[in-house]
Design a protein around this motif. Structure first.
Motif, PDB file in Angstrom:
ATOM      1  N   TYR A  41      57.265  38.796 -29.077  1.00 44.03           N
ATOM      2  CA  TYR A  41      58.480  38.698 -29.807  1.00 44.03           C
ATOM      3  C   TYR A  41      58.664  37.928 -31.162  1.00 44.03           C
ATOM      4  CZ  TYR A  41      59.524  38.991 -24.610  1.00 44.03           C
ATOM      5  OH  TYR A  41      59.687  39.500 -23.394  1.00 44.03           O
ATOM      6  N   THR A  43      58.494  38.486 -35.069  1.00 43.81           N
ATOM      7  CA  THR A  43      59.171  39.769 -35.815  1.00 43.81           C
ATOM      8  C   THR A  43      58.188  39.934 -37.095  1.00 43.81           C
ATOM      9  OG1 THR A  43      61.572  39.000 -35.336  1.00 43.81           O
ATOM     10  CG2 THR A  43      61.186  40.111 -37.414  1.00 43.81           C
ATOM     11  N   VAL A  62      52.480  47.010 -28.717  1.00 40.92           N
ATOM     12  CA  VAL A  62      53.594  47.702 -28.768  1.00 40.92           C
ATOM     13  C   VAL A  62      54.574  47.152 -29.908  1.00 40.92           C
ATOM     14  CG1 VAL A  62      55.735  48.744 -27.564  1.00 40.92           C
ATOM     15  CG2 VAL A  62      53.249  48.554 -26.377  1.00 40.92           C
ATOM     16  N   ASN A  64      58.544  47.249 -31.304  1.00 35.80           N
ATOM     17  CA  ASN A  64      60.072  47.730 -30.890  1.00 35.80           C
ATOM     18  C   ASN A  64      60.576  47.753 -32.386  1.00 35.80           C
ATOM     19  OD1 ASN A  64      59.780  47.998 -28.315  1.00 35.80           O
ATOM     20  ND2 ASN A  64      61.025  46.240 -27.664  1.00 35.80           N
ATOM     21  N   SER A  66      64.426  48.266 -33.909  1.00 31.28           N
ATOM     22  CA  SER A  66      65.588  48.389 -33.452  1.00 31.28           C
ATOM     23  C   SER A  66      66.566  48.011 -34.716  1.00 31.28           C
ATOM     24  CB  SER A  66      65.874  47.224 -32.429  1.00 31.28           C
ATOM     25  OG  SER A  66      65.740  45.906 -33.129  1.00 31.28           O
ATOM     26  N   LEU A  75      67.653  49.721 -29.645  1.00 30.86           N
ATOM     27  CA  LEU A  75      66.235  49.985 -29.505  1.00 30.86           C
ATOM     28  C   LEU A  75      66.221  51.456 -30.194  1.00 30.86           C
ATOM     29  CD1 LEU A  75      63.388  49.074 -29.393  1.00 30.86           C
ATOM     30  CD2 LEU A  75      63.589  50.313 -26.830  1.00 30.86           C
ATOM     31  N   ASN A  77      63.028  52.953 -31.425  1.00 27.66           N
ATOM     32  CA  ASN A  77      61.570  53.408 -31.110  1.00 27.66           C
ATOM     33  C   ASN A  77      60.646  52.342 -30.655  1.00 27.66           C
ATOM     34  OD1 ASN A  77      59.738  55.548 -30.878  1.00 27.66           O
ATOM     35  ND2 ASN A  77      60.790  56.728 -32.387  1.00 27.66           N
ATOM     36  N   LYS A  78      59.805  52.719 -29.657  1.00 31.19           N
ATOM     37  CA  LYS A  78      58.622  52.080 -29.492  1.00 31.19           C
ATOM     38  C   LYS A  78      57.294  52.326 -30.303  1.00 31.19           C
ATOM     39  CE  LYS A  78      60.318  50.665 -24.970  1.00 31.19           C
ATOM     40  NZ  LYS A  78      60.038  50.904 -23.485  1.00 31.19           N
ATOM     41  N   CYS A  79      56.717  51.652 -31.020  1.00 32.12           N
ATOM     42  CA  CYS A  79      55.375  52.282 -31.786  1.00 32.12           C
ATOM     43  C   CYS A  79      54.346  51.762 -30.962  1.00 32.12           C
ATOM     44  CB  CYS A  79      55.328  51.669 -33.090  1.00 32.12           C
ATOM     45  SG  CYS A  79      56.811  52.147 -34.067  1.00 32.12           S
ATOM     46  N   LYS A 101      59.734  44.250 -34.133  1.00 35.32           N
ATOM     47  CA  LYS A 101      59.497  43.179 -33.438  1.00 35.32           C
ATOM     48  C   LYS A 101      58.253  43.455 -32.462  1.00 35.32           C
ATOM     49  CE  LYS A 101      62.952  40.820 -32.032  1.00 35.32           C
ATOM     50  NZ  LYS A 101      64.273  40.053 -31.429  1.00 35.32           N
ATOM     51  N   ARG A 103      56.731  43.866 -28.997  1.00 31.97           N
ATOM     52  CA  ARG A 103      57.155  43.469 -27.589  1.00 31.97           C
ATOM     53  C   ARG A 103      56.070  42.991 -26.633  1.00 31.97           C
ATOM     54  NH1 ARG A 103      57.204  48.914 -23.785  1.00 31.97           N
ATOM     55  NH2 ARG A 103      58.091  47.766 -21.755  1.00 31.97           N
TER      56      ARG A 103
END
Length: 638
Positions: A41, A43, A62, A64, A66, A75, A77-79, A101, A103
């Motif tokens: 969590y 950033t 991962v 996120n 957003s 959201l 995309n998830k990298c 941020k 995940r």
């Protein structure tokens, strides 16, 4: 080289675009990379943060990405391992437009842009990979199967037509640049640049660029004392100049600046340094261009507090359309973009009306009909709309309808102030005829389809071209079901609609001359809307309804879809699709030139080539007419 750098180089080599670099180059980059441990969590950067000096690769974990839209965090995309993100500092000067941020606990490699830039400039594949991603807002352009190694843009905006909007990134630049002679004195040029509020001056001989001087040159060469202020400008200018052609796109300009590591480009007639100077592009121009990105306009629409705000944005859309046409961007792409912006303006006009009136008593849908319902409204033509509200008990009907009539009037008034004229035929949600309950609308469509021609001379066929602009999607779907359930094998309806499509006067005379207006204010002009575009629009609608093609209201796309479902006549449909785009372009150019609806073309102002192109675009209409007669067995018609 230390073992950590070796490990990083080995890791990067597995993923694009690093797989285009050799191990030696990767090793050099790896020694400058910072390793960041991000707790869950935590950033890394957020919206409006000042840009970092690095971009990032996920080593593990991962991240996120957003954005905040409509007061909600969404959201994007998830990298995951191997994904690149945070590219914004490469291509833009304004702050981050998204939040990154962790995940879960993640390890990130921060690659300094200053270190990586030289490798980008000398590796076209790497450059294309990065730029294509940033300019088109896609995932990894090399990654069609959604494999790992995605590259995430930081140039994001919202739209259902997101993929279409990227085609237009237009660039306005200074077309009256400051030009100085090579013998001009540095001190004088510095004063001229200050007076002209410009960061660059082109050194020219006979309007041909031989060099360029920027604020950077003044700082690095004069302020440091390397050259005197009394020197001639040719002593400190950068030469040769990086030149580009007129009407360059934002993406192209970004690419060339990055490749040449410059902050200014000289625009010339043919793009070479041997032709006349036409302007100068600065980094500031790129930032301004990004502010005119269609997605940015939509965000501004959502934030607008008045019709005055909306009108300013609508005026910018007109400019966007004009520049897009000048750049020969496909008209179907321009249509999609304009439609999205028009829809957003309609939606915001309704929201502003609801803020004034209070919440609606029941659910409803506001449908755009006609040209906006077909996503073909490039010019400020009149508004066409209908309002459908949920069924209510008889004792509540009058009060509910009264609210929605007020909402309709307030909305159409808002749109009129924004620049969309009221429909002269009254086809608007503010008219009590076109503001009613779902049951009443169901009856209306049943009557139109099952008893066409009764109670009215026309079927109001534009009511069969609609798109929801605001409200309950299920209401739109209910109307669509009513239409398609009723038209199935309905010979009477198609007979009426077919005859109506054939009733339009031919655009050409028997001797292949244009059928022009013989009297009135438009005497000797060609009515391109009634004689050329409407027959194509009517034909596409007729065949789409008969072939049960749902959810496609745009004329061009209807013809393209018809070519797929009816391959025997595919050539006719495809010819009609292209003809529609050509004719629409003629109308749009006429409208932009005269600030009108573009309906009447002054043939005398067209070149011989344009007249020929216009005439050629009318050719497929004859085949379409014959196809209508054959398919619907229409041998006699009034």
């Amino acid at each position: 080289m230390n073992t950590i750098a070796e490990h990083i180089a080995d890791f990067l080599k597995q993923y694009p675009p690093f797989d285009n670099l050799n191990f030696e180059e990767l090793s050099e980059i790896a020694t400058s990379i910072r390793v960041i441990n991000l707790e869950k969590y935590k950033t890394l950067f957020q919206i409006n943060d000042v840009l970092h000096d690095s971009f990032y690769v996920v080593a593990s974990g991962v991240i996120n990405l957003s954005v905040i839209a409509d007061a909600e965090e969404t959201l994007l995309n998830k990298c995951v391992e191997g994904d690149i993100f945070g590219l914004r500092p490469f291509f833009a000067k304004n702050n981050y437009m998204m939040t990154a941020k962790a995940r879960e606990e993640s390890i990130i490699y921060a690659i300094p842009i200053a270190v990586f830039r030289p490798f980008v400039a000398h590796n076209p594949e790497v450059l294309d990979f990065l730029l294509q991603s940033f300019a088109t807002n896609t995932s990894n352009p090399a990654d069609k199967e959604n494999l790992s190694g995605k590259l995430i843009s930081d140039n994001v905006y919202f739209s259902d037509q997101q993929s279409e909007m990227q085609y237009v990134q237009l660039l306005n630049y200074n077309n009256t640049p400051l030009k100085v002679a090579p013998t001009a004195i540095v001190q004088d040029v510095a004063k001229q640049m200050t007076d002209a509020l410009t960061t660059g001056a082109i050194v020219a001989e006979n309007n041909i660029p031989i060099g360029i001087v920027t604020n950077t040159d003044m700082c690095s060469k004069i302020a440091t004392g390397r050259f005197l202020v009394t020197s001639t400008i040719d002593k400190i200018m950068s030469s040769p100049v990086v030149t580009v052609i007129e009407n360059i796109s934002l993406a192209e300009a970004q690419l060339i600046m990055l490749k040449n590591n410059v902050t200014h480009l000289c625009v010339t007639k043919d793009g070479s340094d041997k032709s006349d100077i036409k302007g100068i592009i600065s980094e500031h121009d790129l930032i301004v261009a990004q502010a005119n990105n269609p997605g940015v306009l939509i965000k501004e629409i959502k934030r607008s507090q008045s019709t005055k705000d909306l009108k300013l944005i609508r005026d910018r859309l007109t400019n966007l359309i004009q520049k897009s046409i000048q750049k020969n961007i496909s008209l179907s792409n321009i249509n999609n973009i304009a439609s999205e912006i028009n829809s957003a303006i309609i939606k915001r006009s309704l929201e502003l009306a609801i803020l004034d009136l209070g919440s609606p008593p029941v659910r409803f849908a506001w449908l755009s009909i006609g040209s906006q319902g077909r996503k073909e409204q490039l010019l400020c033509t009149d508004q066409d709309s209908i309002l459908i509200f949920e069924d209510v008990t008889a004792d509540k009907y009058r009060d509910v309808k009264d609210y929605f009539l007020k909402l309709g009037k307030r909305t159409t008034s808002n749109l009129e102030k924004t620049g969309y004229p009221l429909c002269p035929n009254g086809h608007m949600g503010s008219n009590m005829l076109w503001c009613k309950s779902l049951t009443d609308w169901t009856k209306q469509y049943n009557n139109w389809i099952n008893t066409p021609g009764e109670n009215s001379n026309e079927i109001s066929s534009i009511f069969f071209d609609f798109e929801i602009a605001f409200g309950e999607q299920k209401i739109e779907e209910a109307i669509e079901n009513v239409i398609f359930n009723n038209v199935k094998n309905n010979a009477l309806f198609f007979d009426f609609l077919g005859n109506d499509a054939l009733r339009k006067n031919s655009p050409l005379t028997f001797f292949k001359k244009f059928n022009i207006e013989e009297e009135g204010e438009h005497k000797k002009k060609f009515d391109i809307k009634t004689r050329a575009l409407m027959p194509l629009i009517d034909g596409a609608r007729l065949f789409a309804l008969s072939q049960n093609i749902r959810g496609v209201n745009n004329t061009y796309l209807r013809f393209k879809q018809l070519a797929i479902v009816d391959p025997k006549n595919a050539e006719i449909y495809l010819n009609c699709a292209e003809a529609f785009l050509t004719l629409s372009k003629f109308r749009t150019l006429e409208g932009l030139k005269n600030d009108s609806s573009g309906q009447y073309i002054n043939l005398q102002e067209l070149s011989k080539v344009d007249k020929e192109n216009l005439k050629n675009a009318l050719a497929p209409m004859r085949e379409l007419e014959e196809l209508i007669k054959t398919k619907f067995k229409l041998t006699q018609f009034s």
